[in-house]
Design a protein around this motif. Structure first.
Motif, PDB file in Angstrom:
ATOM      1  N   PHE A 136     120.123 -18.843  60.248  1.00 12.46           N
ATOM      2  CA  PHE A 136     120.601 -19.863  61.189  1.00 12.46           C
ATOM      3  C   PHE A 136     120.201 -21.287  60.824  1.00 12.46           C
ATOM      4  O   PHE A 136     120.665 -22.227  61.445  1.00 12.46           O
ATOM      5  N   TRP A 137     119.356 -21.500  59.815  1.00 16.31           N
ATOM      6  CA  TRP A 137     118.888 -22.875  59.613  1.00 16.31           C
ATOM      7  C   TRP A 137     119.937 -23.783  58.981  1.00 16.31           C
ATOM      8  O   TRP A 137     119.774 -24.997  58.962  1.00 16.31           O
ATOM      9  N   ILE A 138     121.034 -23.230  58.475  1.00 18.15           N
ATOM     10  CA  ILE A 138     122.082 -24.089  57.927  1.00 18.15           C
ATOM     11  C   ILE A 138     122.752 -24.924  59.015  1.00 18.15           C
ATOM     12  O   ILE A 138     123.386 -25.940  58.755  1.00 18.15           O
ATOM     13  N   ARG A 139     122.595 -24.485  60.271  1.00 17.23           N
ATOM     14  CA  ARG A 139     123.212 -25.227  61.380  1.00 17.23           C
ATOM     15  C   ARG A 139     122.385 -26.448  61.788  1.00 17.23           C
ATOM     16  O   ARG A 139     122.773 -27.166  62.701  1.00 17.23           O
ATOM     17  N   HIS A 140     121.261 -26.665  61.133  1.00 11.62           N
ATOM     18  CA  HIS A 140     120.369 -27.745  61.526  1.00 11.62           C
ATOM     19  C   HIS A 140     120.110 -28.675  60.346  1.00 11.62           C
ATOM     20  O   HIS A 140     120.497 -28.405  59.204  1.00 11.62           O
ATOM     21  N   SER A 141     119.432 -29.737  60.634  1.00  8.34           N
ATOM     22  CA  SER A 141     119.138 -30.750  59.626  1.00  8.34           C
ATOM     23  C   SER A 141     118.275 -30.175  58.520  1.00  8.34           C
ATOM     24  O   SER A 141     117.429 -29.305  58.752  1.00  8.34           O
ATOM     25  N   GLU A 142     118.470 -30.710  57.307  1.00 10.77           N
ATOM     26  CA  GLU A 142     117.703 -30.242  56.165  1.00 10.77           C
ATOM     27  C   GLU A 142     116.217 -30.529  56.332  1.00 10.77           C
ATOM     28  O   GLU A 142     115.376 -29.829  55.770  1.00 10.77           O
ATOM     29  N   LYS A 143     115.897 -31.540  57.131  1.00  9.26           N
ATOM     30  CA  LYS A 143     114.497 -31.906  57.324  1.00  9.26           C
ATOM     31  C   LYS A 143     113.699 -30.759  57.929  1.00  9.26           C
ATOM     32  O   LYS A 143     112.571 -30.476  57.524  1.00  9.26           O
ATOM     33  N   TYR A 144     114.298 -30.081  58.940  1.00 11.14           N
ATOM     34  CA  TYR A 144     113.596 -28.972  59.584  1.00 11.14           C
ATOM     35  C   TYR A 144     113.338 -27.848  58.591  1.00 11.14           C
ATOM     36  O   TYR A 144     112.251 -27.279  58.533  1.00 11.14           O
ATOM     37  N   LEU A 183     113.441 -16.721  71.039  1.00  9.83           N
ATOM     38  CA  LEU A 183     114.281 -17.295  72.094  1.00  9.83           C
ATOM     39  C   LEU A 183     114.511 -18.795  71.992  1.00  9.83           C
ATOM     40  O   LEU A 183     115.338 -19.325  72.716  1.00  9.83           O
ATOM     41  N   SER A 184     113.822 -19.470  71.124  1.00  4.79           N
ATOM     42  CA  SER A 184     113.907 -20.927  71.089  1.00  4.79           C
ATOM     43  C   SER A 184     114.734 -21.399  69.915  1.00  4.79           C
ATOM     44  O   SER A 184     114.849 -20.710  68.899  1.00  4.79           O
ATOM     45  N   PRO A 185     115.305 -22.608  69.986  1.00  2.00           N
ATOM     46  CA  PRO A 185     116.074 -23.177  68.875  1.00  2.00           C
ATOM     47  C   PRO A 185     115.161 -23.545  67.715  1.00  2.00           C
ATOM     48  O   PRO A 185     113.936 -23.600  67.837  1.00  2.00           O
ATOM     49  N   LEU A 186     115.801 -23.850  66.575  1.00  2.89           N
ATOM     50  CA  LEU A 186     115.052 -24.042  65.338  1.00  2.89           C
ATOM     51  C   LEU A 186     114.060 -25.192  65.419  1.00  2.89           C
ATOM     52  O   LEU A 186     112.940 -25.079  64.943  1.00  2.89           O
ATOM     53  N   HIS A 187     114.453 -26.317  66.036  1.00  3.40           N
ATOM     54  CA  HIS A 187     113.555 -27.467  66.026  1.00  3.40           C
ATOM     55  C   HIS A 187     112.279 -27.192  66.820  1.00  3.40           C
ATOM     56  O   HIS A 187     111.272 -27.862  66.644  1.00  3.40           O
ATOM     57  N   MET A 188     112.302 -26.202  67.715  1.00  7.30           N
ATOM     58  CA  MET A 188     111.094 -25.794  68.435  1.00  7.30           C
ATOM     59  C   MET A 188     110.311 -24.737  67.649  1.00  7.30           C
ATOM     60  O   MET A 188     109.084 -24.831  67.510  1.00  7.30           O
ATOM     61  N   THR A 189     111.033 -23.747  67.120  1.00  6.74           N
ATOM     62  CA  THR A 189     110.346 -22.692  66.372  1.00  6.74           C
ATOM     63  C   THR A 189     109.739 -23.236  65.089  1.00  6.74           C
ATOM     64  O   THR A 189     108.734 -22.704  64.600  1.00  6.74           O
ATOM     65  N   LYS A 190     110.334 -24.305  64.573  1.00  3.80           N
ATOM     66  CA  LYS A 190     109.789 -24.923  63.363  1.00  3.80           C
ATOM     67  C   LYS A 190     108.356 -25.386  63.589  1.00  3.80           C
ATOM     68  O   LYS A 190     107.481 -25.221  62.748  1.00  3.80           O
ATOM     69  N   GLU A 191     108.109 -25.970  64.775  1.00  2.00           N
ATOM     70  CA  GLU A 191     106.767 -26.463  65.068  1.00  2.00           C
ATOM     71  C   GLU A 191     105.779 -25.306  65.192  1.00  2.00           C
ATOM     72  O   GLU A 191     104.639 -25.394  64.731  1.00  2.00           O
ATOM     73  N   ALA A 235     121.256 -18.793  49.537  1.00  2.00           N
ATOM     74  CA  ALA A 235     122.209 -19.864  49.839  1.00  2.00           C
ATOM     75  C   ALA A 235     121.838 -21.139  49.086  1.00  2.00           C
ATOM     76  O   ALA A 235     120.656 -21.475  48.931  1.00  2.00           O
ATOM     77  N   TYR A 236     122.846 -21.852  48.652  1.00  2.00           N
ATOM     78  CA  TYR A 236     122.603 -23.106  47.920  1.00  2.00           C
ATOM     79  C   TYR A 236     121.855 -24.105  48.784  1.00  2.00           C
ATOM     80  O   TYR A 236     121.015 -24.863  48.293  1.00  2.00           O
ATOM     81  N   TYR A 237     122.135 -24.093  50.084  1.00  2.00           N
ATOM     82  CA  TYR A 237     121.543 -25.050  51.018  1.00  2.00           C
ATOM     83  C   TYR A 237     120.019 -24.993  50.984  1.00  2.00           C
ATOM     84  O   TYR A 237     119.337 -26.025  50.879  1.00  2.00           O
ATOM     85  N   SER A 238     119.482 -23.801  51.050  1.00  2.00           N
ATOM     86  CA  SER A 238     118.022 -23.658  51.039  1.00  2.00           C
ATOM     87  C   SER A 238     117.474 -23.564  49.624  1.00  2.00           C
ATOM     88  O   SER A 238     116.358 -24.023  49.347  1.00  2.00           O
ATOM     89  N   ARG A 239     118.233 -22.978  48.713  1.00  2.60           N
ATOM     90  CA  ARG A 239     117.753 -22.811  47.341  1.00  2.60           C
ATOM     91  C   ARG A 239     117.426 -24.163  46.695  1.00  2.60           C
ATOM     92  O   ARG A 239     116.432 -24.304  45.976  1.00  2.60           O
ATOM     93  N   THR A 240     118.256 -25.158  46.960  1.00  2.00           N
ATOM     94  CA  THR A 240     118.025 -26.481  46.384  1.00  2.00           C
ATOM     95  C   THR A 240     116.677 -27.040  46.798  1.00  2.00           C
ATOM     96  O   THR A 240     115.933 -27.600  45.977  1.00  2.00           O
TER      97      THR A 240
END
Length: 1314
Positions: free
Chosen positions: A305-313, A243-251, A362-367
């Motif tokens: 869904f992580w492509i919608r967020h910063s690469e740092k997360y 239920l939470s957005p990525l920056h919260m679930t990341k933690e 995906a190239y975004y995460s593969r890199t």
């Protein structure tokens, strides 16, 4: 829907209730209103029953009723505006009609009406829901409030969430929960605090200032021995992930990963070891697996869904995961006592490493993943490779009986959900294999190699890893645990290698090298040699290897490697190339010459697997050349006949008998195996020489019948695609036409020969093609609901008939026409029924081309369109001069056209009649000019088929009798005879006479000819060419090394020859030749009788060298079926001198070149093998055009691909060009240069000239491939701008590269095995 009544509203309410009841679970599980809307918008994609809901049916019907007619009209308008092509592109049509529909007033009115109706219905539904559920909601709210009040303190604010189930957290409340979660608190207090935390919205908790402290507290509490307490924390984590957005679930994720990392690093925890294995019933193991599973579930969901967020997360998530998986324990311990690393548990949860596959997609995460693996976590890759190496070493060392005992022991313990150490190692191996396989797909992943392994001095390279994988296929046993075949080592490795084969760049770098090919083939090579070092090659392993080899052979680079590169064998002797090993093994399998597999149930599957590899090879010209010595076609045909006999001997099962199922299964297996063998034989027809081999097997009719039956069955394969908004359900069926005759090049190759045409006729293929054509042309489709009349076709051939038109052109080569039409009269009935559908080529000629009666005209529903179709077909067919002469001799086509033109006039004055200009008269005029004037692009003028703007739309004169108007004859200056007195060729002829320097003279003459062709090609014509040809051929015929055919004594008196008669085709050809020769000022009066004399003597001369055969083929019954265009050309070159022409032909007949320039030379010749003669296939087809296709693929690959995309074979058009000596395609001077070049430089130059032609036409061919009329272009259009001399340097390069191979094969035409 103008009037909307109460009953209608009630019905719609019921429809909506049904819809919401079925999607209730999906909607209630959505975390937000926006997500619920997304679910409803994409319901069609996720719900299989979407189209069965009554509300959806209602909407579809409403749309069809409102917009159906408008959509039909828009589609018809769009199609009628297209000028070329078979059918409109799917995307183009959809986009166009969608745009026009959405912009229409009807669409806006419909949307407005639907909105108003639905507002009323939904409003009523909401009111009914409110009245019926308000009390229940109030009770739930009261209960929830009472429950929450027990946990509230004064400084908490009560406010319901969007789900009326929790309240907004404040700092004091969170601090209280933190205190209550302290390990020193009683168990009940801590559990109550967790329940409170789980009942609150995760977003409220995570947004509090104390969230970091809470996270640490929760991580510490994960080690709590109480399973209920630990489960509650995992429940809270799961809710947060959902239920939470990525920056919260990341933690949450990173904290869980860090916890697990510390857990595995701690020596205090009771982590299972390899020696003890894993007992799934153990509570500690259960809790650990739950945590790993939760981590893995998030790993698989995060990429969506992580492509919608910063690469740092994303990088933090990836790094925490790789850090966890890189955890290893003290390796000094014995292997059996090793503590299990985290990756073992992850492999147990996600055996095939699906998480890694999704991360690498995906190239975004593969890199990020590849960068971290390279810089910090390369040990993870090393460990995976190490695991594969260890498993292979285990397979090598463990004995077979030990494996079986161990497997049995494991199966006994399965009931207790226990995984032993070896089973865990195997699962880890599978996980490592999948991870490495995914890594190798990408360039940066391959750059991680070579890998340095522990306890090994040498690094393991990429090639070493691939060899290791291949060895696993051969050496690995069956799966140690009772898992499905999908988890067996061989299956898993094969799946990895399949994926690598499908990626071209990856396959080139990984698989297309000699070491890998040797690893695939070495056990097979040893197996054939009977070596004791052979591993226990199971049938399954061989099938997997064959699958990989077939994929390698299907790619150009892989095929070249198999064909030509020698393997780097460790043995002293040279190992043969891969294709030879494959062919030898396949032949031994077919001949059942390998005793190790005798009696095996899987033997047919092994045979088919390796024949499939061979099929990829012999389906190409270059591959077939290598495989010919193995006579695979004979072995396959023999196996097919044996299978047919066995299937016939299987007894018919008796009802009620116990053997019914077994007999039925045996019969089915036999039938399938027989069909596979027929399919394998059929694929020989992909090349000209392969078609000859197929004909020699005697199974061509059965193969063609099988091909037709297979494609007929495919008609049932109809698929509906879902279209957004349901707007185009009614018309998509019209633009989706199943491609019934999609055999393409295969059918074209078969139809280029007489036996192939006979097989197509007997199979029912031609009947079905013509029926389909007639249905499209005259009847239309029965399943199309006609709401509006069809629009009048704009194109001469309607796009709906274009495919049938091209299919007919592919089919009707001259050998096919002769077999299907020769000596057959037209029906010319007094009456034709509307239900009378044509079934053969004669019927098409009778009903569409030669419309010489009112009965035929009245029998057509679409007279003008159908007759234009027939005239266009006639125009293309008559570009083959033999076909033109045959139709003219049998049906007097020109006379029919002239009579039709005469009837199509109006009386303008007493002595003058004007022609009516319409589509039919314009088309007839074009065909008349095309069929009565011979000449190249600069020698004749063909009238256009289109009208011009202005007062005089068609300025070209029409005619209804001969001669033709002079405006159709080119005004280009006739060719002047070159003066050779001072030319280089003249000096050459004077310098050399019959002497001891004969061979030197021949070579010098060839060099001088090449030099002159490059510098002054125009002087090689007229008298100079005559003298040069005479002397050169005379010298060649006197040189034994240059003679291919023996000398034949001929002394037939003119009186005897005078009594001989020529065929009507030959007689018409003579008239055409004389007409052309007079136009070029090469022939004079009396030339007709002189050419007749030459042709009669030639026929008599060649009869002495013929050996008549018994055959059902019409082309083998009597003299050569067509006109002798080479003799006619030579007669014109010799300026009509009959004695000189025949003397030259007698000398020329001894040379190899005569076999390929002078086609009647080898008609039923005794110099050819009996099998070749009986096949009815000329060496020009199975030799010259075979090499034309082979060189075209290598030298002009774009043109070769264009032919295959068009479903047309280069061999067919080249056979037509060569047979008629390029008449009507090249100007006379270029025809002379073509003949002279082949005579002086050798028969292989016939191939080189055709390759040069295709190179010259490359841009035109590519353009006409796009417009889908390549066949029409190549057959109708002359070869504009082509000069033989312009491509001499290119042809010399071809000679350097290919001459030894071509001349060797051309000289072998007298050999039975080619």
């Amino acid at each position: 829907m103008a009037a909307f009544s109460g009953p209608d509203e009630a019905v719609l309410q019921e429809m909506l209730r049904e819809l919401f009841e079925n999607v209730k679970e999906k909607i209630t599980g959505a975390p937000s209103l926006e997500c619920a809307e997304e679910i409803l918008l994409h319901l069609e994609e996720t719900d299989d029953n979407f189209h069965n809901y009554e509300f959806v049916k209602y909407l579809r019907q409403h749309i069809c009723n409102t917009l159906g007619s408008m959509i039909e009209e828009e589609m018809e308008k769009w199609i009628s505006n297209q000028n070329q092509g078979e059918e409109p592109g799917y995307d183009t049509v959809v986009q166009h009609v969608t745009k026009r529909t959405q912009e229409s007033k009807e669409y806006r009115d419909m949307i407005h009406s639907l909105k108003n109706i639905m507002m009323v219905v939904v409003g009523s539904l909401v009111n009914s829901f409110d009245e019926g559920d308000i009390r229940s909601q109030e009770r739930q709210k009261k209960i929830q409030k009472e429950k929450n009040s027990s946990y509230c303190i004064d400084n908490c604010s009560d406010s319901d969430s969007s789900f009326n189930q929790s309240y907004k957290f404040c700092q004091g409340k969170l601090q209280l929960i933190l205190d209550q979660l302290d390990p020193g608190q009683p168990k009940e207090v801590r559990y109550e605090a967790l329940q409170t935390l789980c009942s609150a919205p995760p977003s409220d908790v995570l947004n509090c200032e104390n969230w970091t402290t809470l996270c640490e507290k929760l991580t510490m509490s994960l080690s709590d021995p109480d399973p209920m307490f630990s489960d509650q924390i995992l429940k809270f984590y799961a809710q947060t992930f959902t239920l939470s957005p990525l920056h919260m679930t990341k933690e949450i994720y990173t904290s869980l990963a860090k916890y697990l990392e510390l857990y595995f690093l701690s020596r205090e925890n009771n982590i299972p070891t390899l020696s003890t294995g894993i007992d799934i019933n153990n509570p500690i193991v259960i809790h650990l697996l739950k945590k790993v599973r939760l981590l893995n579930e998030y790993q698989k969901e995060a990429p969506s869904f992580w492509i919608r967020h910063s690469e740092k997360y994303m990088e933090e998530i990836v790094e925490s995961t790789l850090s966890l998986l890189s955890v290893t324990h003290d390796e000094n311990l014995l292997v059996s006592q090793n503590i299990l690393d985290p990756v073992y548990f992850l492999a147990l949860i996600d055996t095939k490493a699906v998480w890694f596959k999704k991360w690498m997609h995906a190239y975004y995460s593969r890199t990020v993943v590849l960068r971290l693996l390279e810089k910090k976590y390369k040990s993870l890759v090393s460990t995976a490779v190490q695991q594969c190496v260890q498993y292979f070493e285990l397979c090598e060392t463990m004995k077979a009986d030990g494996i079986l005992d161990h497997s049995k022991h494991c199966r006994n313990k399965q009931k207790t959900f226990y995984y032993s150490g070896p089973e865990l190692q195997y699962i880890y191996f599978i996980h490592s294999l999948c991870l490495l396989g995914r890594l190798l797909i990408y360039t940066q992943g391959r750059k991680l190699f070579p890998i340095k392994l522990k306890n090994r001095n040498e690094s393991l390279s990429l090639t070493d890893l691939l060899v290791l994988f291949i060895q696993l296929i051969y050496y690995s046993p069956s799966c140690p645990k009772t898992l499905s075949e999908n988890y067996s080592p061989a299956s898993m490795v094969t799946e990895v290698l399949r994926i690598l084969c499908d990626q071209k760049e990856c396959a080139v770098e990984c698989l297309y090298n000699s070491t890998v090919i040797e690893a695939l083939l070495q056990p097979i090579h040893n197996l054939m040699k009977g070596s004791k070092t052979v591993p226990s090659c199971s049938e399954t392993a061989l099938i997997h290897v064959a699958d990989i080899l077939a994929r390698i052979a299907s790619a150009e680079e892989g095929l070249i490697l198999l064909l030509y590169r020698e393997n780097i064998s460790s043995l002293k002797e040279k190992s043969p190339t891969g294709v030879h090993i494959i062919a030898q093994f396949s032949k031994k399998l077919l001949d059942e010459d390998i005793c190790i597999f005798s009696g095996s149930e899987m033997l047919p599957a092994v045979k088919e697997a390796f024949i499939s590899v061979c099929r990829q090879i012999y389906g190409t010209c270059e591959g077939l050349q290598v495989l010919i010595p193995y006579s695979l076609h004979e072995s396959i045909a023999k196996a097919w006949r044996k299978t047919s006999l066995l299937s016939e001997s299987i007894p018919t099962p008796v009802e009620g008998s116990d053997s019914v199922s077994s007999v039925s299964q045996e019969s089915q297996n036999m039938m399938t195996w027989g069909e596979n063998l027929l399919d394998d034989l059929l694929n020989f027809a992909a090349t000209p020489k392969g078609l000859l081999l197929l004909q020699r097997t005697g199974a061509i009719s059965e193969c063609v019948t099988f091909m037709f039956n297979r494609y007929a069955k495919n008609l049932q394969g109809y698929c509906w695609d879902l279209v957004p908004a349901l707007l185009y359900h009614s018309w998509l069926d019209k633009i989706r036409r199943h491609k019934k005759f999609g055999c393409g090049v295969l059918v074209t190759q078969v139809a280029s020969t007489a036996p192939g045409a006979a097989a197509l006729q007997s199979s029912g293929f031609i009947n079905a093609l013509i029926t389909e054509l007639w249905t499209t042309l005259e009847c239309g489709r029965d399943d199309v609901r006609i709401t509006h009349p069809k629009s009048t076709p704009v194109d001469p051939i309607d796009r709906s008939c274009q495919k049938s038109f091209l299919a007919l052109l592919n089919l009707l080569s001259y050998p096919a026409i002769y077999e299907l039409v020769s000596n057959q009269d037209l029906p010319n009935k007094e009456d034709y029924s509307f239900r009378e559908v044509p079934t053969c080529i004669i019927d098409i000629i009778d009903r569409l081309i030669i419309l010489n009666s009112e009965a035929k005209i009245r029998s057509l529903f679409n007279y003008e369109q159908s007759h234009i179709f027939g005239l266009r077909l006639l125009s293309v067919l008559c570009c083959n001069l033999d076909t033109l002469l045959l139709l003219e001799a049998q049906y007097q086509v020109s006379e029919m056209l002239l009579h039709a033109q005469e009837e199509n006039t109006l009386e303008a004055s007493e002595n003058q009649r004007d022609f009516i200009i319409d589509a039919l008269s314009v088309e007839r005029n074009h065909v008349l000019v095309r069929t009565n004037i011979v000449g190249g692009p600069m020698e004749r003028i063909l009238p256009p088929r289109t009208l011009e703007k202005g007062n005089n739309p068609y300025p070209w004169p029409m005619f209804s009798s001969y001669p033709l108007p002079n405006c159709y004859l080119s005004e280009v200056t006739k060719h002047a005879h070159a003066d050779i007195k001072d030319s280089d060729i003249g000096k050459l002829l004077l310098r050399f006479k019959m002497s001891d320097k004969q061979i030197e003279w021949i070579e010098n003459c060839r060099r001088q000819f090449c030099k002159t062709m490059k510098t002054k090609p125009d002087i090689i014509s007229g008298g100079a060419l005559v003298e040069l040809l005479e002397k050169f051929v005379f010298h060649l015929s006197e040189s034994p090394s240059e003679c291919y055919f023996p000398f034949v004594e001929y002394a037939a008196p003119d009186a005897n020859v005078k009594n001989e008669s020529l065929s009507s085709v030959q007689q018409l050809g003579i008239k055409m030749t004389v007409r052309y020769g007079k136009f070029l000022n090469l022939l004079k009066d009396g030339a007709e009788s002189d050419l007749t004399w030459v042709l009669k003597h030639c026929e008599k001369f060649l009869k002495q060298q013929q050996a008549p055969v018994k055959s059902s083929l019409l082309c083998l019954q009597g003299s050569y079926a067509g006109h002798d265009w080479f003799v006619s050309s030579l007669f014109m070159i010799m300026l009509g001198d009959k004695e000189k022409t025949f003397r030259f032909l007698q000398q020329f007949s001894r040379l190899l070149t005569s076999a390929f320039l002078w086609l009647p030379r080898l008609h039923i010749s005794r110099y050819l093998p009996v099998g070749t003669v009986q096949s009815g296939i000329h060496p020009v087809y199975f030799c010259s055009t075979h090499y034309i296709e082979m060189l075209l693929k290598a030298e002009v690959p774009l043109v070769f691909s264009a032919f295959h995309m068009s479903g047309f074979a280069p061999s067919q058009i080249c056979l037509q060009w060569i047979t008629q000596c390029f008449w009507n395609y090249l100007d006379w001077l270029e025809i002379c240069h073509y003949i002279a070049t082949c005579v002086f430089l050798g028969p292989d130059y016939q191939v080189y000239i055709c390759i040069a032609l295709f190179k010259h036409l490359q841009q035109d061919i590519l353009r006409h491939t796009q417009t889908q009329d390549l066949q029409v272009f190549l057959k109708e259009e002359p070869l504009r701008g082509f000069r033989v001399s312009d491509y001499f340097e290119f042809m010399e390069l071809l000679e350097q590269n290919y001459r030894p191979m071509l001349l060797r094969d051309m000289r072998n035409i007298r050999v039975q095995s080619i």
